[in-house]
Scaffold this motif. Structure first.
Motif, mmCIF file in Angstrom:
data_model
loop_
_atom_site.group_PDB
_atom_site.id
_atom_site.type_symbol
_atom_site.label_atom_id
_atom_site.label_comp_id
_atom_site.label_asym_id
_atom_site.label_seq_id
_atom_site.Cartn_x
_atom_site.Cartn_y
_atom_site.Cartn_z
ATOM 1 N N SER A 82 0.837 -1.202 0.000
ATOM 2 C CA SER A 82 0.000 0.000 0.000
ATOM 3 C C SER A 82 0.867 1.246 0.000
ATOM 4 O O SER A 82 2.024 1.234 0.448
ATOM 5 C CB SER A 82 -0.919 0.006 1.224
ATOM 6 N N ALA A 83 0.305 2.355 -0.520
ATOM 7 C CA ALA A 83 1.062 3.605 -0.612
ATOM 8 C C ALA A 83 1.390 4.147 0.772
ATOM 9 O O ALA A 83 0.571 4.060 1.705
ATOM 10 C CB ALA A 83 0.263 4.630 -1.406
ATOM 11 N N ASN A 84 2.566 4.684 0.906
ATOM 12 C CA ASN A 84 2.956 5.270 2.188
ATOM 13 C C ASN A 84 2.114 6.492 2.504
ATOM 14 O O ASN A 84 1.873 7.338 1.636
ATOM 15 C CB ASN A 84 4.442 5.671 2.130
ATOM 16 N N ASP A 85 1.638 6.596 3.743
ATOM 17 C CA ASP A 85 0.852 7.748 4.173
ATOM 18 C C ASP A 85 1.307 8.272 5.528
ATOM 19 O O ASP A 85 0.594 9.034 6.185
ATOM 20 C CB ASP A 85 -0.635 7.404 4.213
ATOM 21 N N THR A 86 2.504 7.865 5.944
ATOM 22 C CA THR A 86 3.030 8.278 7.245
ATOM 23 C C THR A 86 3.915 9.505 7.084
ATOM 24 O O THR A 86 4.880 9.480 6.316
ATOM 25 C CB THR A 86 3.834 7.141 7.896
ATOM 26 N N ARG A 87 3.588 10.546 7.815
ATOM 27 C CA ARG A 87 4.371 11.782 7.735
ATOM 28 C C ARG A 87 5.564 11.709 8.682
ATOM 29 O O ARG A 87 5.477 11.146 9.788
ATOM 30 C CB ARG A 87 3.507 12.996 8.082
ATOM 31 N N VAL A 88 6.679 12.284 8.212
ATOM 32 C CA VAL A 88 7.897 12.334 9.025
ATOM 33 C C VAL A 88 8.419 13.763 9.067
ATOM 34 O O VAL A 88 8.088 14.583 8.200
ATOM 35 C CB VAL A 88 8.991 11.384 8.466
ATOM 36 N N ASP A 89 9.204 14.051 10.067
ATOM 37 C CA ASP A 89 9.821 15.370 10.207
ATOM 38 C C ASP A 89 10.979 15.483 9.203
ATOM 39 O O ASP A 89 11.885 14.637 9.205
ATOM 40 C CB ASP A 89 10.350 15.544 11.629
ATOM 41 N N PRO A 90 10.972 16.513 8.313
ATOM 42 C CA PRO A 90 12.068 16.652 7.340
ATOM 43 C C PRO A 90 13.447 16.702 7.990
ATOM 44 O O PRO A 90 14.410 16.143 7.448
ATOM 45 C CB PRO A 90 11.734 17.968 6.629
ATOM 46 N N GLN A 91 13.534 17.355 9.144
ATOM 47 C CA GLN A 91 14.843 17.443 9.806
ATOM 48 C C GLN A 91 15.328 16.060 10.235
ATOM 49 O O GLN A 91 16.512 15.730 10.074
ATOM 50 C CB GLN A 91 14.774 18.376 11.012
ATOM 51 N N ASP A 92 14.421 15.237 10.760
ATOM 52 C CA ASP A 92 14.811 13.883 11.156
ATOM 53 C C ASP A 92 15.269 13.075 9.944
ATOM 54 O O ASP A 92 16.236 12.307 10.024
ATOM 55 C CB ASP A 92 13.630 13.178 11.830
ATOM 56 N N TYR A 93 14.564 13.253 8.831
ATOM 57 C CA TYR A 93 14.921 12.488 7.635
ATOM 58 C C TYR A 93 16.267 12.917 7.079
ATOM 59 O O TYR A 93 17.168 12.088 6.891
ATOM 60 C CB TYR A 93 13.832 12.637 6.574
ATOM 61 N N TYR A 94 16.420 14.202 6.798
ATOM 62 C CA TYR A 94 17.631 14.666 6.121
ATOM 63 C C TYR A 94 18.869 14.592 7.012
ATOM 64 O O TYR A 94 19.969 14.372 6.516
ATOM 65 C CB TYR A 94 17.432 16.088 5.600
ATOM 66 N N GLN A 95 18.702 14.763 8.316
ATOM 67 C CA GLN A 95 19.866 14.679 9.203
ATOM 68 C C GLN A 95 20.112 13.257 9.693
ATOM 69 O O GLN A 95 21.159 12.981 10.273
ATOM 70 C CB GLN A 95 19.685 15.639 10.383
ATOM 71 N N GLY A 96 19.168 12.358 9.436
ATOM 72 C CA GLY A 96 19.364 10.980 9.853
ATOM 73 C C GLY A 96 19.849 10.067 8.742
ATOM 74 O O GLY A 96 20.409 9.003 9.007
ATOM 75 N N TYR A 97 19.659 10.493 7.477
ATOM 76 C CA TYR A 97 19.964 9.604 6.361
ATOM 77 C C TYR A 97 20.995 10.189 5.407
ATOM 78 O O TYR A 97 21.108 9.743 4.269
ATOM 79 C CB TYR A 97 18.670 9.272 5.597
#
Length: 337
Positions: free
Chosen positions: A232-247
């Motif tokens: 199924s399509a992803n529908d979970t929102r994440v914090d951009p800061q967590d994403y870009y600084q974590g990956y």
């Protein structure tokens, strides 16, 4: 010593009173005992030594087309196209006297997230890094937390070497005036951009504010395009800061197609008529104004020049903290006595 064996054949055709010419050639080249810096045990006190350690195969097609679509007494229009394709493979690296592989891979450069390798069985300048995990339909897989899943180890992402390179030139001559332009292009090859990686990490990249058609994702969160484990399509929102600084140490989000089209050169020249030079020491005089490196007309890499790489030499595919390219303009006088 390096030994290169090459087979090449081609043809040259001129038609319509030399107003159209086609020059094409196919080549198949094998280079043995290629010179590389080969890694050695640190117990020797060195990290590498220069050896004849490689065998590489290159093959491709070279085409050059020149034409004059219009030619009258006072006006002439010339066009030209050149195109080169290249297929490349590192056939083998260092082997011992019994034919066993001693070195399978040589590091040619690295950044925090990606590295370039000369690796047996792959094209030259192979780019490695952690890739997205994909399902059977080619969709990026997103975990239960809404973040992308990545491979555990660095994997082969593609070659930095272009599939095709070429250029297009055109000129218009009216009496003693000539206006000419040159465009060049590249199709294929990939590049990892550390500049874009850090711009996302620091929140300077536009997609840290507006992403995938949504504005103000800093306040509302972002939905990464992909599918969950159940398809199924992803529908979970994440914090951009967590994403870009974590990956940021994952290569795939900052790997781009290095294809481009550039407006390389434009020139307006005037050849002074010979009868105006009768009482001068000149036998010919040409005046011209020019502009070089005028712009990127098409690129898959945003905000930066896909041709600018980190370091010197023939290593390609890694970009880091590039200085913006400059255009130049000038005036030229060419005289013969």
């Amino acid at each position: 010593n390096e030994l290169t064996t090459e087979v090449e054949f081609g043809f040259l055709v001129k038609l319509l009173g030399n107003r159209l010419s086609i020059d094409a050639a196919y080549y198949d080249r094998v280079t043995e005992d290629q010179i590389f810096n080969v890694p050695v045990s640190a117990t020797t006190g060195y990290t590498s030594k220069l050896l004849n350690a490689g065998k590489m195969k290159n093959s491709g097609l070279e085409i050059q087309i020149q034409g004059t679509p219009i030619q009258t007494a006072d006006f002439r229009w010339d066009v030209g196209l050149n195109l080169t394709s290249q297929n490349n493979e590192v056939v083998e690296l260092l082997k011992d006297d019994e034919g066993n592989t001693v070195v399978e891979s040589i590091n040619a450069g690295s950044t925090w997230a990606a590295d370039l390798r000369v690796q047996e069985g792959l094209p030259y300048m192979a780019l490695f890094g952690q890739d997205h995990v994909y399902d059977d339909n080619g969709n990026k897989v997103v975990g239960d937390d809404g973040f992308y899943e990545f491979t555990d180890d660095r994997v082969y992402l593609g070659s930095a070497i272009a599939d095709y390179t070429g250029g297009f030139n055109t000129s218009f001559t009216y009496k003693n005036f000539t206006l000419s332009a040159l465009f060049d292009f590249q199709v294929g090859g990939i590049i990892h951009s550390t500049s874009l990686q850090w711009s996302k990490y620091s929140g300077m990249h536009p997609e840290t504010v507006a992403f995938n058609g949504e504005s103000d994702v800093r306040a509302n969160g972002m939905i990464l395009p992909g599918v969950k484990a159940d398809g199924s399509a992803n529908d979970t929102r994440v914090d951009p800061q967590d994403y870009y600084q974590g990956y940021w140490r994952r290569a795939a989000p900052n790997v781009y197609d290095a294809s481009f089209v550039k407006f390389r050169d434009v020139r307006l020249s005037y050849a002074v008529p010979a009868n105006m030079l009768d009482k001068t020491p000149f036998t010919s005089l040409n005046l011209s104004a020019f502009g070089r490196n005028l712009g990127i007309l098409y690129s898959e890499v945003p905000y930066i020049d896909p041709q600018v790489i980190t370091g010197a030499g023939n290593a390609q595919g890694l970009e880091n903290a590039q200085v913006p390219a400059t255009s130049s303009f000038g005036f030229n006088i060419s005289a013969k006595f």
